[in-house]
Design an enzyme around this catalytic site. Structure first.
Site, PDB file in Angstrom:
ATOM      1  N   LYS A   1       3.377  -8.919  -2.175  1.00  0.00           N
ATOM      2  CA  LYS A   1       1.941  -8.767  -2.434  1.00  0.00           C
ATOM      3  C   LYS A   1       1.429  -9.850  -3.364  1.00  0.00           C
ATOM      4  O   LYS A   1       0.275 -10.260  -3.267  1.00  0.00           O
ATOM      5  CB  LYS A   1       1.638  -7.381  -3.015  1.00  0.00           C
ATOM      6  CG  LYS A   1       1.706  -6.283  -1.967  1.00  0.00           C
ATOM      7  CD  LYS A   1       0.875  -5.076  -2.350  1.00  0.00           C
ATOM      8  CE  LYS A   1       0.882  -4.039  -1.242  1.00  0.00           C
ATOM      9  NZ  LYS A   1       0.250  -2.778  -1.617  1.00  0.00           N
TER      10      LYS A   1
ATOM     11  N   LYS B   1       6.819  -5.408   9.339  1.00  0.00           N
ATOM     12  CA  LYS B   1       6.433  -4.007   9.548  1.00  0.00           C
ATOM     13  C   LYS B   1       4.960  -3.913   9.959  1.00  0.00           C
ATOM     14  O   LYS B   1       4.157  -4.780   9.595  1.00  0.00           O
ATOM     15  CB  LYS B   1       6.712  -3.173   8.287  1.00  0.00           C
ATOM     16  CG  LYS B   1       5.787  -3.455   7.139  1.00  0.00           C
ATOM     17  CD  LYS B   1       5.850  -2.368   6.062  1.00  0.00           C
ATOM     18  CE  LYS B   1       4.833  -2.717   4.996  1.00  0.00           C
ATOM     19  NZ  LYS B   1       4.608  -1.782   3.944  1.00  0.00           N
TER      20      LYS B   1
ATOM     21  N   LYS C   1      -1.393  -1.853   7.687  1.00  0.00           N
ATOM     22  CA  LYS C   1      -2.849  -1.770   7.819  1.00  0.00           C
ATOM     23  C   LYS C   1      -3.527  -2.989   7.214  1.00  0.00           C
ATOM     24  O   LYS C   1      -4.687  -3.256   7.487  1.00  0.00           O
ATOM     25  CB  LYS C   1      -3.374  -0.482   7.192  1.00  0.00           C
ATOM     26  CG  LYS C   1      -2.952  -0.255   5.754  1.00  0.00           C
ATOM     27  CD  LYS C   1      -3.221   1.190   5.331  1.00  0.00           C
ATOM     28  CE  LYS C   1      -2.338   1.577   4.148  1.00  0.00           C
ATOM     29  NZ  LYS C   1      -2.183   2.988   3.967  1.00  0.00           N
TER      30      LYS C   1
HETATM   31  P1  TYM Z   1       1.617   3.284   1.960  1.00  0.00           P
HETATM   32  O1  TYM Z   1       0.234   3.802   1.741  1.00  0.00           O
HETATM   33  O2  TYM Z   1       1.795   1.820   2.163  1.00  0.00           O
HETATM   34  O3  TYM Z   1       2.278   4.021   3.182  1.00  0.00           O
HETATM   35  C1  TYM Z   1       2.319   5.448   3.288  1.00  0.00           C
HETATM   36  C2  TYM Z   1       3.622   5.878   3.937  1.00  0.00           C
HETATM   37  O4  TYM Z   1       3.762   5.271   5.219  1.00  0.00           O
HETATM   38  C3  TYM Z   1       5.031   4.618   5.310  1.00  0.00           C
HETATM   39  N1  TYM Z   1       4.884   3.426   6.150  1.00  0.00           N
HETATM   40  C4  TYM Z   1       5.616   3.174   7.248  1.00  0.00           C
HETATM   41  N2  TYM Z   1       6.622   3.848   7.840  1.00  0.00           N
HETATM   42  C5  TYM Z   1       7.148   3.319   8.953  1.00  0.00           C
HETATM   43  N3  TYM Z   1       6.745   2.136   9.484  1.00  0.00           N
HETATM   44  C6  TYM Z   1       5.755   1.419   8.939  1.00  0.00           C
HETATM   45  N4  TYM Z   1       5.360   0.282   9.474  1.00  0.00           N
HETATM   46  C7  TYM Z   1       5.136   1.932   7.745  1.00  0.00           C
HETATM   47  N5  TYM Z   1       4.143   1.486   6.937  1.00  0.00           N
HETATM   48  C8  TYM Z   1       3.998   2.414   5.965  1.00  0.00           C
HETATM   49  C9  TYM Z   1       5.387   4.262   3.870  1.00  0.00           C
HETATM   50  O5  TYM Z   1       6.778   4.106   3.701  1.00  0.00           O
HETATM   51  C10 TYM Z   1       4.856   5.450   3.117  1.00  0.00           C
HETATM   52  O6  TYM Z   1       5.790   6.500   3.094  1.00  0.00           O
HETATM   53  N6  TYM Z   1       3.350   3.338  -2.720  1.00  0.00           N
HETATM   54  C11 TYM Z   1       3.123   4.144  -1.531  1.00  0.00           C
HETATM   55  C12 TYM Z   1       2.218   5.322  -1.791  1.00  0.00           C
HETATM   56  C13 TYM Z   1       2.696   6.178  -2.904  1.00  0.00           C
HETATM   57  C14 TYM Z   1       3.780   7.088  -2.855  1.00  0.00           C
HETATM   58  C15 TYM Z   1       3.821   7.685  -4.169  1.00  0.00           C
HETATM   59  C16 TYM Z   1       4.703   7.435  -1.876  1.00  0.00           C
HETATM   60  C17 TYM Z   1       2.130   6.251  -4.144  1.00  0.00           C
HETATM   61  N7  TYM Z   1       2.816   7.165  -4.900  1.00  0.00           N
HETATM   62  C18 TYM Z   1       4.784   8.642  -4.463  1.00  0.00           C
HETATM   63  C19 TYM Z   1       5.672   8.397  -2.190  1.00  0.00           C
HETATM   64  C20 TYM Z   1       5.707   8.985  -3.474  1.00  0.00           C
HETATM   65  C21 TYM Z   1       2.469   3.272  -0.473  1.00  0.00           C
HETATM   66  O7  TYM Z   1       1.860   2.281  -0.762  1.00  0.00           O
HETATM   67  O8  TYM Z   1       2.567   3.778   0.777  1.00  0.00           O
END
Ligand code: TYM
Length: 338
Positions: A120, A202, A205
């Site tokens: 990032k 991956k 969004k």
């Molecule tokens: P975020 O918002 O990027 O994504 C949310 C969830 O989706 C999963 N994910 C994917 N899984 C499979 N293939 C993909 N291409 C893919 N893209 C995203 C992510 O692994 C995630 O589980 N930091 C986290 C949000 C967060 C969080 C937390 C998660 C904040 N606090 C506490 C768990 C526990 C994030 O940015 O996810």
């Protein structure tokens, strides 16, 4: 939520998603599908991580809109506010408070090694803010506040979860056992859904190429068009090979994850068929998965008062649990309690 008999105590699940723009099929298959499935068996707490979202510059009106839309969309996916606590992170002040204490238990070197920070900061070179750097500690605070046993996530968040475990163990070691050390819960199929345009990366969004990802609110025609354009290879054989054929693997994985069909069974069904047919079969399966979600979403997003009632109630429930952990942490750290 919890039974009075301690023997009946269910395991606690915590997870969150950033409300920064479209929620993708990757989010759904890597995480959200599991969140929905876990609601009956566990005490589930889910959050929209809006505090995390501002580590990247957000237009205020868009953040507000995206947060409300994501709230409705997750409910449309099956998050049930009568079974789970589903709230907006910024409504519970304890997240930021615990994050500060835990930042003082996190090493600069540990945060510097986070691959997401490296990615990032390359992508947003003009805004490498301190929040982007300490983001994994805020994520640790999210999880540890609720004493979560399991955290359903996609594979890309595994490194952050490992750091969460390290921080919890460090705090417990310094001050006596206080925080539950959580385990990741990563699906076997769908843990890493790849970009349709560059299957080495991956599905994300934040990808500017809209053909690279499927949004949960994409219209059926768009879904079909994006799969038609998906990058494959010149080999023209439908086989699953984790070492090569990343584009074809991704299509097979998506089908398997949305339908629950084992990979081998699907590959056998597709034997002798071409990539054109593979793409259309996968697209149809995705369209059928998204259809009921989109119908429910259209109903929910029109009822802002109902949404507000749901997230306000959930914030109170979450804050009550979070406050218990925060108080323990503050006492053990040595603060004079008010
Ligand atoms: P975020 O918002 O990027 O994504 C949310 C969830 O989706 C999963 N994910 C994917 N899984 C499979 N293939 C993909 N291409 C893919 N893209 C995203 C992510 O692994 C995630 O589980 N930091 C986290 C949000 C967060 C969080 C937390 C998660 C904040 N606090 C506490 C768990 C526990 C994030 O940015 O996810």
């Amino acid at each position: 939520m919890q039974g009075n008999n301690p023997q009946e105590k269910k395991k606690v699940i915590f997870s969150a998603i950033q409300p920064s723009g479209t929620i993708t099929l990757g989010n759904y298959l890597g995480a959200l599908k599991n969140w929905v499935a876990m609601q009956d068996e566990y005490d589930c707490i889910f959050a929209l991580a809006d505090l995390h979202a501002i580590t990247v510059r957000q237009e205020p009106a868009a953040l507000r809109r995206n947060t409300l839309e994501a709230y409705a969309l997750l409910m449309a996916c099956g998050i049930d506010v009568n079974k789970s606590i589903f709230y907006i992170q910024s409504h519970v002040a304890a997240h930021a408070q615990l994050a500060w204490v835990l930042e003082c238990c996190t090493q600069f070197g540990e945060l510097s090694r986070m691959t997401q920070f490296k990615d990032k900061s390359q992508k947003h070179a003009d805004n490498i803010n301190a929040g982007l750097f300490t983001y994994p500690t805020l994520m640790a605070a999210d999880i540890l506040l609720y004493q979560a046993d399991l955290v359903p996530i996609g594979a890309d968040q595994k490194q952050h979860l490992e750091l969460t475990r390290t921080i919890a163990e460090r705090f417990n070691g310094l001050y006596s056992p206080t925080l539950t050390v959580p385990d990741p819960y990563i699906p076997k199929t769908g843990a890493r859904i790849m970009s349709l345009q560059d299957p080495a990366r991956k599905m994300s969004k934040s990808d500017e190429n809209v053909n690279a990802w499927i949004g949960l609110l994409d219209k059926p025609d768009d879904v079909v068009r994006k799969f038609k354009r998906a990058v494959t290879d010149s080999d023209a054989r439908i086989v699953y090979n984790p070492e090569s054929k990343t584009g074809v693997n991704n299509l097979i994985t998506i089908y398997s994850a949305v339908t629950g069909t084992p990979v081998e069974e699907f590959v056998a069904q597709m034997e002798g068929k071409g990539y054109g047919e593979l793409k259309s079969v996968v697209a149809d399966a995705v369209v059928e998965t998204l259809r009921p979600i989109q119908t429910r979403y259209a109903q929910l997003i029109g009822d802002k008062a109902y949404l507000a009632q749901c997230y306000n109630t959930a914030a109170e429930q979450a804050a009550r649990i979070a406050r218990r952990t925060l108080t323990k942490v503050m006492k053990k750290t040595g603060f004079v309690m008010p």
